[in-house]
Design a protein around this motif. Structure first.
Motif, PDB file in Angstrom:
ATOM      1  N   ALA A   1      35.568  42.649  48.641  1.00  0.00           N
ATOM      2  CA  ALA A   1      36.771  41.821  48.479  1.00  0.00           C
ATOM      3  C   ALA A   1      37.339  42.006  47.070  1.00  0.00           C
ATOM      4  O   ALA A   1      36.586  42.011  46.091  1.00  0.00           O
ATOM      5  CB  ALA A   1      36.424  40.356  48.712  1.00  0.00           C
ATOM      6  N   PRO A   2      38.650  42.132  46.950  1.00  0.00           N
ATOM      7  CA  PRO A   2      39.281  42.329  45.630  1.00  0.00           C
ATOM      8  C   PRO A   2      39.489  41.006  44.900  1.00  0.00           C
ATOM      9  O   PRO A   2      40.613  40.643  44.549  1.00  0.00           O
ATOM     10  CB  PRO A   2      40.605  42.998  45.990  1.00  0.00           C
TER      11      PRO A   2
ATOM     12  N   LEU B   1      45.186  34.094  45.554  1.00  0.00           N
ATOM     13  CA  LEU B   1      44.874  34.931  44.397  1.00  0.00           C
ATOM     14  C   LEU B   1      45.300  34.334  43.059  1.00  0.00           C
ATOM     15  O   LEU B   1      44.533  34.375  42.095  1.00  0.00           O
ATOM     16  CB  LEU B   1      45.482  36.329  44.588  1.00  0.00           C
ATOM     17  N   PRO B   2      46.511  33.792  42.915  1.00  0.00           N
ATOM     18  CA  PRO B   2      46.876  33.219  41.609  1.00  0.00           C
ATOM     19  C   PRO B   2      45.925  32.122  41.157  1.00  0.00           C
ATOM     20  O   PRO B   2      45.536  32.063  39.990  1.00  0.00           O
ATOM     21  CB  PRO B   2      48.288  32.686  41.846  1.00  0.00           C
ATOM     22  N   THR B   3      45.517  31.237  42.087  1.00  0.00           N
ATOM     23  CA  THR B   3      44.587  30.162  41.760  1.00  0.00           C
ATOM     24  C   THR B   3      43.231  30.723  41.370  1.00  0.00           C
ATOM     25  O   THR B   3      42.597  30.274  40.409  1.00  0.00           O
ATOM     26  CB  THR B   3      44.423  29.209  42.959  1.00  0.00           C
ATOM     27  N   MET B   4      42.773  31.739  42.126  1.00  0.00           N
ATOM     28  CA  MET B   4      41.490  32.368  41.828  1.00  0.00           C
ATOM     29  C   MET B   4      41.482  32.952  40.430  1.00  0.00           C
ATOM     30  O   MET B   4      40.507  32.832  39.688  1.00  0.00           O
ATOM     31  CB  MET B   4      41.198  33.471  42.856  1.00  0.00           C
ATOM     32  N   ALA B   5      42.565  33.611  40.056  1.00  0.00           N
ATOM     33  CA  ALA B   5      42.642  34.237  38.743  1.00  0.00           C
ATOM     34  C   ALA B   5      42.543  33.202  37.625  1.00  0.00           C
ATOM     35  O   ALA B   5      41.942  33.454  36.583  1.00  0.00           O
ATOM     36  CB  ALA B   5      43.933  35.045  38.628  1.00  0.00           C
TER      37      ALA B   5
ATOM     38  N   PRO C   1      43.419  41.140  41.374  1.00  0.00           N
ATOM     39  CA  PRO C   1      44.539  40.668  40.536  1.00  0.00           C
ATOM     40  C   PRO C   1      44.470  41.197  39.109  1.00  0.00           C
ATOM     41  O   PRO C   1      43.400  41.253  38.503  1.00  0.00           O
ATOM     42  CB  PRO C   1      44.373  39.141  40.573  1.00  0.00           C
ATOM     43  N   LYS C   2      45.621  41.561  38.582  1.00  0.00           N
ATOM     44  CA  LYS C   2      45.685  42.109  37.230  1.00  0.00           C
ATOM     45  C   LYS C   2      45.178  41.102  36.196  1.00  0.00           C
ATOM     46  O   LYS C   2      44.591  41.483  35.175  1.00  0.00           O
ATOM     47  CB  LYS C   2      47.113  42.528  36.893  1.00  0.00           C
ATOM     48  N   ALA C   3      45.394  39.811  36.452  1.00  0.00           N
ATOM     49  CA  ALA C   3      44.907  38.800  35.514  1.00  0.00           C
ATOM     50  C   ALA C   3      43.388  38.870  35.369  1.00  0.00           C
ATOM     51  O   ALA C   3      42.841  38.642  34.282  1.00  0.00           O
ATOM     52  CB  ALA C   3      45.323  37.408  35.989  1.00  0.00           C
TER      53      ALA C   3
END
Length: 324
Positions: free
Chosen positions: A84-85, A20-24, A261-263
């Motif tokens: 998918a989120p 998730l961090p990379t995706m954001a 993700p909030k980002a």
């Protein structure tokens, strides 16, 4: 002790969660879909298409609007809740979705928990219309007749729990009248019934009614906005016509599946309000009876949804709107 099936589920989800961090950071790097749980041409659809075009140009990625109508919007929202989120499936939520849990529930998703609010985008107002051949010329004409003949007059809507239904019920309470509700499968069908003199009146959205009013096929007798609408400047407000206390304020906003993700939701929030700052787009939306909401954080939209769920839950219970 952790059960084996739970452990397997956590292990299967781990790669996705870790990414998730990379995706954001790289988001968006592929096409995005916005689910509209109503048919093409409906106000949420028109709004979504205006926004999709602008965001697509700015982000250099296709933003596709997908209409998933049916079951008063529940089919589309269920599809969104199960997506998918990851920010690549978004959706339009509107007032009706905070009424359905009490009006129809239980739903196949949890309105309060299964979505990540991004932003409330517009307020949308309605216009009370009657057939052009009707003897009702003003709001007071309607009120006088409805009081003298309780439940003899009827009004149409796009279905139980639709904004038109809620506005009419609020109007009935505020003006102390009783009219019979006739739900249809959608607002277009209700408007056609009104044109055919099958129903007495209807609270319609400006996109559904303005052209018919201008062409003389329908008569507009009041708008639900605090001030007159630029799209129908000669039509008085309910308050101007002697009926105050109608507190329905229809809204339309963007949400993502819970867990996004909030980002990513923050990026959407910032982008949407940048797009909506365009005076050209604001003018186009005003012609549709839509008023752009001032910029605000996602948490404000989350608060609005919670308040609306509480308000409309109580409204449905106290008015007996839930079908037997």
């Amino acid at each position: 002790m952790i059960k084996r099936r739970h452990l397997i589920g956590h292990l299967a989800a781990a790669p996705f969660l870790a990414s998730l961090p990379t995706m954001a950071q790289s988001y968006p790097d592929k096409p995005i879909k916005i689910i509209v749980p109503l048919p093409p041409g409906s106000p949420p659809d028109v709004l979504a298409r205006h926004l999709a075009d602008a965001v697509s140009r700015n982000w250099k990625q296709p933003v596709i609007v997908e209409n998933r109508p049916g079951a008063t919007g529940m089919i589309g929202m269920q599809a969104l809740a199960r997506s998918a989120p990851d920010g690549y499936t978004m959706g339009v939520m509107f007032l009706t979705h905070t009424v359905l849990p009490e009006l129809i529930g239980p739903l196949p998703y949890n309105t309060a928990a299964d979505f990540a609010p991004v932003a409330n985008l517009v307020w949308l107002y309605n216009v009370l219309v009657v057939p052009a051949s009707s003897s009702i010329q003003t709001l007071q004409d309607l009120v006088i007749r409805a009081r003298s003949e309780p439940n003899a007059l009827n009004y149409g809507s796009g279905g139980n729990g639709s904004p038109a239904h809620l506005v009419a019920e609020s109007f009935s309470q505020a003006s102390n009248v009783k009219m019979t509700h006739v739900p249809f499968k959608g607002p277009a069908e209700a408007v056609n019934a009104l044109l055919g003199n099958q129903i007495t009146a209807m609270f319609a959205t400006v996109p559904n009614a303005a052209a018919l009013v201008r062409s003389g096929k329908l008569r507009a007798i009041a708008v639900t906005s605090p001030q007159r609408l630029s799209a129908l400047p000669n039509v008085p407000t309910l308050a101007e016509s002697g009926v105050s206390g109608v507190e329905v304020k229809e809204w339309e906003g963007l949400v993502a599946p819970a867990g996004t993700p909030k980002a990513i939701t923050d990026k959407w929030n910032q982008e949407l309000f940048q797009v909506l700052a365009s005076s050209d787009l604001r003018a186009k939306l005003a012609d549709l009876g839509m008023s752009v909401v001032p910029s605000h954080p996602s948490s404000d939209f989350a608060d609005l949804i919670r308040k609306e769920l509480d308000h409309w839950g109580k409204f449905v219970r106290t008015t007996g709107m839930r079908p037997s």
